[in-house]
Design an enzyme around this catalytic site. Structure first.
Site, mmCIF file in Angstrom:
data_model
loop_
_atom_site.group_PDB
_atom_site.id
_atom_site.type_symbol
_atom_site.label_atom_id
_atom_site.label_comp_id
_atom_site.label_asym_id
_atom_site.label_seq_id
_atom_site.Cartn_x
_atom_site.Cartn_y
_atom_site.Cartn_z
ATOM 1 N N GLU A 260 35.989 49.087 39.077
ATOM 2 C CA GLU A 260 36.374 49.304 37.675
ATOM 3 C C GLU A 260 35.193 49.645 36.763
ATOM 4 O OE1 GLU A 260 38.776 45.946 36.457
ATOM 5 O OE2 GLU A 260 39.944 46.011 38.300
ATOM 6 N N GLU A 365 45.728 46.400 45.798
ATOM 7 C CA GLU A 365 46.278 45.611 44.683
ATOM 8 C C GLU A 365 47.684 46.044 44.274
ATOM 9 O OE1 GLU A 365 43.415 44.839 41.579
ATOM 10 O OE2 GLU A 365 41.726 45.190 42.929
HETATM 11 O O1 9MR Z 1 44.043 38.169 40.749
HETATM 12 C C1 9MR Z 1 42.701 37.849 40.460
HETATM 13 C C2 9MR Z 1 42.624 36.587 39.642
HETATM 14 O O2 9MR Z 1 43.164 35.501 40.347
HETATM 15 C C3 9MR Z 1 41.191 36.306 39.274
HETATM 16 O O3 9MR Z 1 41.143 35.203 38.400
HETATM 17 C C4 9MR Z 1 40.551 37.509 38.601
HETATM 18 C C5 9MR Z 1 39.073 37.277 38.334
HETATM 19 O O4 9MR Z 1 38.361 37.088 39.518
HETATM 20 O O5 9MR Z 1 40.685 38.654 39.425
HETATM 21 C C6 9MR Z 1 42.028 38.971 39.707
HETATM 22 O O6 9MR Z 1 42.077 40.128 40.510
HETATM 23 C C7 9MR Z 1 41.666 41.329 39.891
HETATM 24 C C8 9MR Z 1 40.950 42.167 40.922
HETATM 25 O O7 9MR Z 1 39.892 41.446 41.480
HETATM 26 C C9 9MR Z 1 40.461 43.470 40.344
HETATM 27 N N1 9MR Z 1 41.531 44.213 39.709
HETATM 28 C C10 9MR Z 1 42.321 43.450 38.754
HETATM 29 C C11 9MR Z 1 42.838 42.167 39.373
HETATM 30 C C12 9MR Z 1 43.680 41.398 38.364
HETATM 31 O O8 9MR Z 1 42.896 41.003 37.282
#
Ligand code: 9MR
Length: 452
Positions: A260, A365
């Protein structure tokens, strides 16, 4: 003749001894209590193949107590009136014991229970008939089907790890393989949770996708407020990437090196993260080079969201990818989508752009919101059907790309109640393939249909 006479004599002596001689006792005759015979019948619940119905059929009279040990490591518990209902969620072979005690002593009935979730749950008469016809990871023969996990889920034997082993061929750490977790303070690494996830994958023959080395959102504060020169910052990032990728060399098959990095706003510039500020726009290339040097066999991905819904962002992503040349192996297109958006054509465009570059595609995802407008209080069958259709559409698109471009399609969560989307949007949704009780939703079948 002689022998017959001797035998007759012995018989006479025996009769005389048994009839006479002993004195009669004065008290009542005590009849010792007879042992009861522990016995039970077990049947599988007609409504749930993971539930066993245990019926105590102990034979005997008088007072006795019955206790069960269900073979799940919890020892004996007292039998309750009626039929016992016991869940067996975990694959394995268990001994169920009924122990019955009365004055005369203890008797036991022990029977064996075999559980194989791939065969539907508890196996009738211990015979498991496994059909892989409806199991995602088995039906998908040309690409990996992934899901996310956490150390807490893989550290214990339980239904969460069983679900992963049964249905999925790839895992991604939901948040424990990010910089804030693995490099929590200067000079300190913490790989405990990451190790648990990686070791679980390796031990069970499940592919491990590493996610994500550099992400502005999971950057620890000490890095955001780094005290040191830019050169020291760069050395620190190089050391972090090298240490991490080297640690999991040969175990983690692929890494999202940068996640990102693109801004959503107009023109989709590079996000002004601390990495860009301290290392310049070139920071992305440097990170990929360090990852490549640490493990030349590891597939390196760039991962980002809104790749289908925003043409501008998609173009910006491909620009980054093109600038990396052979330092990158693939595109990770996050699939946080809705049941009615984005269009099939726009999802197809992500696949086409990736394939035309000869890169691998990771549909990462995946979750499909069924309630994006917050106008539902439960998942109606109509919405579940539309959601299922979107799952099929995404999988079909992925399944149609050439074999050389395939890698994995990863779903972002197992059960609806665990999705990150509830917190993020502040209202309920059901974006995944399993209900809270681990039963499959139509979305699961939608995925399967996409594989046809
Ligand atoms: O689903 C993830 C959540 O449990 C975590 O708290 C967060 C921070 O580490 O990350 C979320 O996953 C993200 C992913 O790593 C990157 N794309 C967006 C996802 C949703 O925020």
């Amino acid at each position: 003749m002689k022998i017959t006479k001797i035998l007759s004599f012995l018989f006479l002596v025996t009769v005389l001894i048994s009839c006479g001689g002993s004195e009669e006792s004065d008290g009542p005759i005590i009849i010792p209590p007879a042992k009861v015979r522990a016995a039970f019948e077990m049947t599988i619940s007609p409504t749930d193949q993971n539930v066993l119905l245990l019926d105590n059929k102990t034979v005997g009279t008088g007072e006795f107590t019955s206790e069960w040990d269900y073979g799940q490591g919890n020892g004996f518990v007292l039998d309750q009136p009626g039929i016992e209902e016991v869940r067996f969620d975990v694959d394995g072979t268990f001994s169920v014991t009924l122990k019955v005690t009365n004055e005369a002593g203890v008797t036991q009935d022990v029977q064996t229970v075999v559980v194989a979730n791939s065969a539907g749950g508890i196996c009738p008469n211990g015979i498991c008939v496994t059909s892989n016809a409806g199991v995602l990871k088995d039906v998908s023969t040309t690409f990996l089907v992934g899901n996310i996990t956490r150390a807490s889920k893989v550290n214990s034997v339980g239904i969460d790890s069983e679900i992963l082993k049964t249905h999925f061929s790839s895992i991604t750490s939901e948040y424990e393989m990010k910089m804030d977790r693995m490099h929590p303070s200067q000079g300190t690494f913490d790989f405990a949770a990451a190790d648990a996830i990686v070791n679980f994958g390796v031990a069970n023959g499940i592919n491990v996708h590493g996610h994500a080395l550099i992400w502005h959102n999971a950057t620890p504060d000490w890095v955001k407020n780094f005290s040191g020169t830019d050169a020291e910052f760069e050395t620190m990032v190089k050391n972090y990437i090298t240490t991490t990728v080297t640690r999991y060399k040969g175990k983690v098959a692929s890494w999202d090196v940068v996640n990102e990095a693109i801004e959503d706003g107009s023109g989709n510039p590079l996000r002004n993260s601390v990495f860009k500020q301290k290392m310049g726009d070139d920071y992305i290339k440097k990170c990929y080079q360090w990852a490549r040097d640490a493990d030349p066999d590891c597939l390196l991905f760039y991962n980002d969201y809104n790749m289908a819904s925003s043409t501008g962002k998609r173009a910006a992503m491909f620009k980054i990818v093109d600038s990396l040349g052979d330092l990158i192996d693939g595109v990770g297109a996050q699939m946080h989508i809705n049941y009615n958006f984005p269009s099939k054509a726009n999802i197809q465009a992500v696949a086409d752009g990736t394939v035309s570059r000869g890169l691998k595609l990771h549909f990462a995802e995946l979750d499909v919101r069924a309630n994006p407008d917050n106008d539902q209080t439960s998942l109606t069958s109509e919405r579940a059907g539309l959601q299922k259709a979107k799952f099929t559409e995404v999988v079909k698109i992925y399944n149609s790309i050439p074999l050389a471009n395939k890698y994995a399609l990863t779903v972002w969560g197992v059960r609806d109640n665990e999705t990150w989307l509830t917190d993020f949007w502040g209202h309920i949704d059901w974006p995944l393939m399993f209900n809270e009780d681990y039963s499959k939703k139509p979305a699961y079948d939608g995925f399967l249909e996409g594989l046809q």
